[in-house]
Write a protein that holds these residues in place. Structure first.
Motif, PDB file in Angstrom:
ATOM      1  N   VAL B  95       3.235  -3.099   4.027  1.00 32.64           N
ATOM      2  CA  VAL B  95       2.966  -3.650   2.295  1.00 32.64           C
ATOM      3  C   VAL B  95       1.488  -3.300   2.516  1.00 32.64           C
ATOM      4  N   ARG B 141       4.747   0.660   0.493  1.00 39.43           N
ATOM      5  CA  ARG B 141       5.915  -0.081   0.795  1.00 39.43           C
ATOM      6  C   ARG B 141       6.511   0.960   1.815  1.00 39.43           C
ATOM      7  N   PRO B 143       8.342   2.275   5.274  1.00 42.86           N
ATOM      8  CA  PRO B 143       9.355   1.724   5.834  1.00 42.86           C
ATOM      9  C   PRO B 143       9.041   2.291   7.248  1.00 42.86           C
ATOM     10  N   SER B 189       1.622  -6.938  18.044  1.00 46.88           N
ATOM     11  CA  SER B 189       2.251  -7.984  18.130  1.00 46.88           C
ATOM     12  C   SER B 189       2.068  -8.664  16.825  1.00 46.88           C
ATOM     13  N   ASP B 190       1.666  -7.969  16.300  1.00 42.72           N
ATOM     14  CA  ASP B 190       1.365  -8.348  14.638  1.00 42.72           C
ATOM     15  C   ASP B 190       2.247  -8.333  13.715  1.00 42.72           C
ATOM     16  N   LEU B 191       3.141  -6.792  14.306  1.00 44.18           N
ATOM     17  CA  LEU B 191       4.192  -6.369  14.026  1.00 44.18           C
ATOM     18  C   LEU B 191       5.656  -7.407  14.909  1.00 44.18           C
ATOM     19  N   ILE B 192       6.728  -8.208  13.377  1.00 48.18           N
ATOM     20  CA  ILE B 192       7.192  -9.310  13.942  1.00 48.18           C
ATOM     21  C   ILE B 192       8.827  -8.899  12.566  1.00 48.18           C
ATOM     22  N   GLY B 193       8.735  -7.300  12.082  1.00 49.06           N
ATOM     23  CA  GLY B 193      10.504  -7.752  11.327  1.00 49.06           C
ATOM     24  C   GLY B 193       9.631  -7.632   9.706  1.00 49.06           C
ATOM     25  N   MET B 194      10.054  -7.467   9.346  1.00 50.01           N
ATOM     26  CA  MET B 194       9.780  -7.773   7.872  1.00 50.01           C
ATOM     27  C   MET B 194       8.957  -7.252   6.823  1.00 50.01           C
ATOM     28  N   GLU B 195       8.708  -7.889   6.585  1.00 48.29           N
ATOM     29  CA  GLU B 195       7.128  -7.106   6.021  1.00 48.29           C
ATOM     30  C   GLU B 195       6.014  -6.854   6.224  1.00 48.29           C
ATOM     31  N   TYR B 196       4.547  -6.496   6.698  1.00 47.62           N
ATOM     32  CA  TYR B 196       3.561  -6.640   7.186  1.00 47.62           C
ATOM     33  C   TYR B 196       2.836  -6.375   5.956  1.00 47.62           C
ATOM     34  N   ASN B 197       1.893  -6.777   5.286  1.00 44.18           N
ATOM     35  CA  ASN B 197       1.162  -7.519   4.430  1.00 44.18           C
ATOM     36  C   ASN B 197      -0.238  -6.449   4.240  1.00 44.18           C
ATOM     37  N   ARG B 199      -2.813  -6.405   2.557  1.00 42.98           N
ATOM     38  CA  ARG B 199      -3.250  -6.851   1.596  1.00 42.98           C
ATOM     39  C   ARG B 199      -3.460  -6.056   0.606  1.00 42.98           C
TER      40      ARG B 199
END
Lengths: 376, 725
Positions: B95, B141, B143, B189-197, B199
């Motif tokens: 996102v 957004r 997916p 490693s920053d992707l952990i599920g749900m939304e990654y912003n 910014r």
């Protein structure tokens, strides 16, 4: 919306792909086990033994009383939750991560169906807020990594890149509630519920004041960029222990009475993994909350007894335990990790014997801190 | 002047036109000097490779780049980027929000940008994980499946923002080609599920310059941060066409540096290809200095002047070129107002009957209000007055009609279009005609506006910019109409009308065909319109306080207003938008983000008119101004854009052989270089469709009128598809 490729598992599965699936599943579980164990031992080595700390909820107060299952339960019958059954109980309220009740913190209520500080047939840990700040073991590790706390400001980077984490924080933090007692606490993660009928279900728990006193401490329109600022207000007059003091006075005066509730749903083979996601509450119209038990608290425990009181997800009947997790990304992996942190609990208790108990939180002007300074 | 041989002027002109017509040689040669880029042309010494040793090294470098290109192509073949999206279980999203980078008080979102999320495996294979577009508010957004992104085999992840770089037509269907505009690496490693912003992502995407009044795009370094690039074929075209001329200029500059007395203006002129006027002068000496030729070129030459009927006298027309009086200028060059009175001859062509010059004509009397009138009875003075008027006309045509009327005018539409049109079919209609104009304008800034014109004419840079802003202050697509032919001989007006008819027919067809999608993405049209209006210049004279002007100034401004309004078909009575305290000149196409039924008829008509206008200006109008330059300013003494005062009392009213008022040697060779550069290095024609980006239907319509155009001395194959020179 993009169109997505179907995975091999939805087509007729070949032997090769089945074997590959088995291998990858085993690998994922191994990784989950390994990380959970490593994390637990990391807690032992960095917090439990040297500092005698819990991982997060060090600032708390415990009390004892009894818990009684309601007489006419509307939830499915269960051997453990027999109507009218009474247990001695311990509860512990805490404010997460900071040693200052007047900071903007997540508050907790943990319940033990036992008067022993450790052993118990049923424990439940609950926090304020209907959604969590993290949703899997992996996200929890990221949450821990990006804490970067300094003088009461924390998780700045985490909230910037994980919007759901930020939303969880906004709805869970409680600033200056009038009492621990009037807050609403949620288990958030679902557990197993295999009742007398043998049907597999999932359950969530929550607790609230028995008289449904309005909840306090909720901040509306919390700023996106300032949620990380959990510091006390300027010129704050409430002490670092004001909530604990209020609770003591309440118990002495009239006791505390809670209603614990349960929400159940039947497990199905085609359930979406999202039903385990603690970011998505179950629809209350479809899965209504039912009264489970009344908790009556009569006596506050001493600081040492509070320190000794600990809770474990392993203290549950198997039919009410945590749901198995498949990987560190699995939504059920949080409970898996919690269940593997026994060693950290025991190490902390052991460290009291070695180094003594941490001092009570003083009534001083050392605000916005999450560690004991050593000068108490 | 009368001709002295048997040929008629008409046959001589036709012969010379054919002889001096600029063609294109497709054969490239190695071991010849060449340019590295169009932006490497310079008024002085262009960045040209001429030393043989350098050429050898350049050859090696060229082979290296060929090898590199080959490896890149091999890489694309080995590691293709397929459109298949990997992932089944959508449990994660990228996102964020994309905005323009400009320092505005409010964030301006960039809508409908093509976005993609890619992973690259450890073996170099590409895996597309998601795709989408930014929404109208700039948010997105995307997916994707977390496990696909975090697979062990994936070595890197990146988020890409693309823009349309090319339109490609096969039959009548257009395909857009995207190139990556911006990419952001994402750590697995920053992707952990749900939304990654991700910014807010500010992009320097077709940003407006803040240092000028008119709409210009930010380009600080041509090869690096320009929002688009010339095609390779375009650069090759300029290489092939321009090198001989460049070498000629270099030779002259070297000679002038070494010994200015060793070369004369006549020799400089002779070194360049013969242009139309020189060719005619050889066969009909004096004809090009005569009244007939003067009138004919004013009507049908580069000037394509507007003949304003006299208010009192029937059959009398005025052409007016306003000089430097109210603009920043230097003290070396004359640039008086030139007001020319014409009558039509029986053949329908105009002939001058009076020329009024207002302003200083020599270095001694600097009174800006002095006036002198000249008629044919004045003999030699009449010839000199015509020359002054011709030179003024040349400069005004170049600055007002050519640069302001096409280049700068188009740039405002191009920026608004590229900023806002993406999913709408209008992108495929307009982009082929709006591309590259910002690039050539950026080059023009450097070599023309900052260098040549301030040194060879009366203008300073500030004066030119102010003049361009004023002229653009009477340019609005809404009120523009074609020129009414004065007579059967008015070839330009007839050709203009013919081309306009073709353009409107083409645009009508296109818009009717894609009306549903145009309606669906009307938000893009709205944003386009808003950008256009917000960044257009104020209406001419709307920001001047007339109460403080003296009567002569007021009268002159009124005169300018009257003439320019007629020249550029501007309607002062149309309701216009006030934005930021200014009355903006360009009319909006729409004022709503969705096409409302009650407005549809009017707004679709607006859209058709505006699109037709843009395409017309980019093609016919610019081709006319550009193509005829060499004919009308390809001979220094005939027309040179600027006459020096000199040191005599006669000033600019001197014979052609008085070289003290003509451009000096350096400026003469530079002027010839410019005239040839701009006329000889065209690339991108409607009918030739070299890059297959022009809708074939447009070309068909044009070719169907080939004979009619030919009768008006217009070769349809030479009409450019865009303004890129």
């Amino acid at each position: 919306m993009a169109s997505f490729n179907t995975s091999p598992m939805t087509k007729r599965t070949s032997i090769g792909s089945f074997i590959w699936y088995m291998i990858t599943s085993a690998w994922d579980k191994m990784v989950l086990w390994f990380i959970s164990k490593m994390f637990a031992w990391a807690l032992v080595v960095t917090l439990s033994i040297p500092h005698r700390y819990r991982m997060s909820h060090n600032n708390g107060i415990a009390a004892k009383g009894k818990v009684r299952i309601v007489d006419h339960p509307a939830f499915p019958p269960h051997d453990f939750f027999q109507p009218g059954r009474t247990f001695p109980a311990r509860v512990r309220h805490a404010s997460a991560t900071f040693l200052d009740d007047a900071m903007n913190c997540i508050r907790s209520l943990s319940v033990k169906f036992s008067e022993h500080h450790m052993e118990s047939p049923f424990d439940m840990e609950m926090n304020t807020g209907p959604i969590n700040l993290f949703w899997s073991a992996r996200s929890f590790l990221q949450f821990a990594k990006l804490r970067k706390q300094k003088w009461g400001v924390e998780y700045h980077d985490y909230y910037r890149i994980y919007p759901q984490g930020l939303e969880g924080a906004k709805v869970s933090l409680r600033r200056n509630p009038t009492s621990f007692h009037n807050l609403r606490y949620h288990s958030l993660t679902p557990y197993l519920f295999i009742g007398k009928d043998g049907i597999k279900r999932y359950a969530k728990y929550r607790a609230m004041p028995f008289d449904k006193e309005p909840e306090t401490g909720i901040t509306t329109d919390l700023s996106d960029w300032d949620t990380c600022n959990q510091r006390v207000f300027p010129n704050e007059t409430r002490s670092r222990n004001y909530l604990k003091d209020e609770y003591k006075q309440r118990i002495e005066k009239e006791g505390a009475k809670y209603m614990m509730q349960i929400q159940t749903r039947i497990a199905a083979d085609d359930d979406s993994p999202e039903i385990f996601n603690n970011q998505i509450p179950w629809d209350e119209k479809i899965f209504p909350w039912q009264d489970l038990a009344v908790i009556e608290i009569e006596e506050v425990l001493s600081w040492k007894d509070t320190l000794m009181t600990s809770f474990s997800l392993n203290n549950m009947p198997k039919s009410l335990g945590f749901i198995p997790a498949k990987s560190i990304y699995d939504y059920n992996s949080l409970n898996y990790m919690r269940s593997h942190s026994e060693v950290a609990r025991k190490a902390r208790i052991f460290s009291y014997k070695l180094f003594g108990y941490p001092p009570e939180i003083p009534y001083d002007d050392n605000r916005n801190v999450s560690e004991w300074s050593g000068k108490e | 002047m009368s001709n002295t041989n048997d040929q008629t002027p008409k046959t001589v002109c036709a012969e010379c036109l054919k002889k001096t017509n600029i063609g294109y040689d497709d054969e490239g040669r190695f071991f010849m000097p060449y340019f590295k880029s169009i932006n490497h042309v310079e008024v002085g010494y262009s960045k040209i490779i001429s030393n043989p040793i350098t050429i050898v090294f350049e050859w090696i470098l060229a082979k290296f780049y060929q090898l590199k290109d080959g490896l890149i192509s091999l890489g694309k073949w080995l590691f293709p980027r397929r459109s298949k999206i990997y992932g089944k279980l959508i449990d994660s999203w990228l996102v964020g929000k994309i905005i323009f980078e400009a320092n505005e008080a409010e964030e301006i979102p960039i809508h409908h940008l093509p976005l993609e999320f890619w992973g690259r495996t450890k073996l170099g294979q590409w895996r597309k994980l998601s795709q989408g577009h930014s929404k109208p508010d700039g948010t997105f957004r995307l997916p994707f499946e977390l496990r696909c992104a975090r697979r062990f085999g994936i070595s890197s992840l990146r988020f890409e923002v693309s823009q349309i770089s090319h339109i490609y037509y096969s039959e009548t269907e257009a395909t857009t080609v995207l190139t990556i505009f911006h990419k952001i690496k994402i750590a697995k490693s920053d992707l952990i599920g749900m939304e990654y912003n991700l910014r807010t992502i500010p992009l320097c995407f077709w940003e407006y310059r803040q240092d000028v009044k008119m709409a210009r795009v930010v380009i600080t370094e041509h090869g690096k941060d320009a929002p688009q690039q010339y095609t390779k074929a375009r650069i090759e075209a300029i290489n092939e066409q321009m090198i001989p001329v460049e070498l000629t200029k270099v030779k002259h500059l070297e000679q002038i540096k070494l010994d200015p007395d060793s070369i004369t203006l006549a020799e400089i002129q002779a070194d360049y290809p013969e242009n139309l006027t020189m060719c005619i002068e050889k066969k009909l000496p004096g004809y090009t200095r005569g009244d007939d030729w003067f009138g004919e070129r004013m009507m049908n030459g580069m000037n394509r002047g507007l003949f304003l009927p006299d208010k009192e006298e029937q059959g009398v027309y005025w052409m007016k070129y306003f000089g430097k009086q109210n603009y920043d200028s230097n003290e070396e060059y004359a640039f008086p107002d030139s007001l020319m009175k014409f009558r039509l001859k029986p053949d329908g062509l105009p002939t001058p009957v009076m020329i009024k010059l207002r302003g200083p004509l020599n270095a001694i009397n600097r009174d800006p209000w002095q006036e002198r009138e000249f008629t044919p009875a004045d003999g030699e003075l009449w010839q000199q007055a015509k020359r002054v008027a011709r030179v003024n006309g040349g400069l005004c045509t170049e600055v007002d009609e050519h640069f302001a009327g096409t280049h700068a005018n188009l740039e405002q539409y191009a920026i608004a279009a590229y900023r806002n049109l993406r999913l709408s079919p209008l992108a495929t209609l307009l982009f082929p005609h709006l591309k590259e104009v910002v690039l050539i304008n950026h080059t023009a800034d450097g070599i023309l506006l900052h260098q040549y014109l301030p040194s060879a004419t009366a203008y300073t840079y500030d004066g030119i910019v102010a003049r361009v802003a004023d002229i653009m202050g009477v340019m609005d697509w809404k009120s523009w109409t074609t020129m009414t032919p004065l007579s059967e001989a008015h070839n330009y007006a007839k050709a203009e009308q013919l081309f306009w008819d073709i353009t409107t027919r083409y645009v009508d067809y296109f818009i009717e065909r894609y009306l549903d999608d145009i309606r669906k993405y009307w938000h893009e049209v709205y944003c386009f319109s808003e950008d256009l209006v917000n960044h257009s210049v104020p209406v001419f004279l709307s920001d001047i306080d007339f109460s403080h002007l003296e009567p002569r100034e007021k009268a002159r401004y009124e005169d300018m207003k009257e003439y320019l309004t007629a020249q550029f078909c501007f309607d002062y009575n149309l309701p216009r938008q006030h934005r930021d305290g200014q009355l903006k000149v360009v009319s909006p196409l729409t004022l709503t983000s969705a096409l409302l039924p009650e407005n549809e008829r009017e707004e679709i008509a607006n859209l058709k008119k505006a699109c037709s206008y843009m395409i017309f200006v980019a093609t016919f109008l610019h081709t006319w101004a550009n193509e005829h330059q060499n004919e009308d300013i390809g001979e220094v003494l005939y027309n040179c854009l600027g006459l020096r005062y000199g040191d005599k009392e006669s000033g600019v009213l001197s014979p052609e052989d008085d070289l003290s008022i003509a451009p000096d040697l350096t400026r003469s060779t530079q002027m010839m270089w410019f005239s040839n550069l701009l006329s000889r290095t065209e690339y991108g024609f409607i009918t030739r469709n070299e890059e297959r980006d022009i809708n074939p239907y447009f070309g068909e319509l044009l070719l169907s009128k080939k004979e009619q155009f030919a009768a008006l001395d217009v070769i349809v194959e030479n009409i450019e598809s865009r303004t890129n020179i």
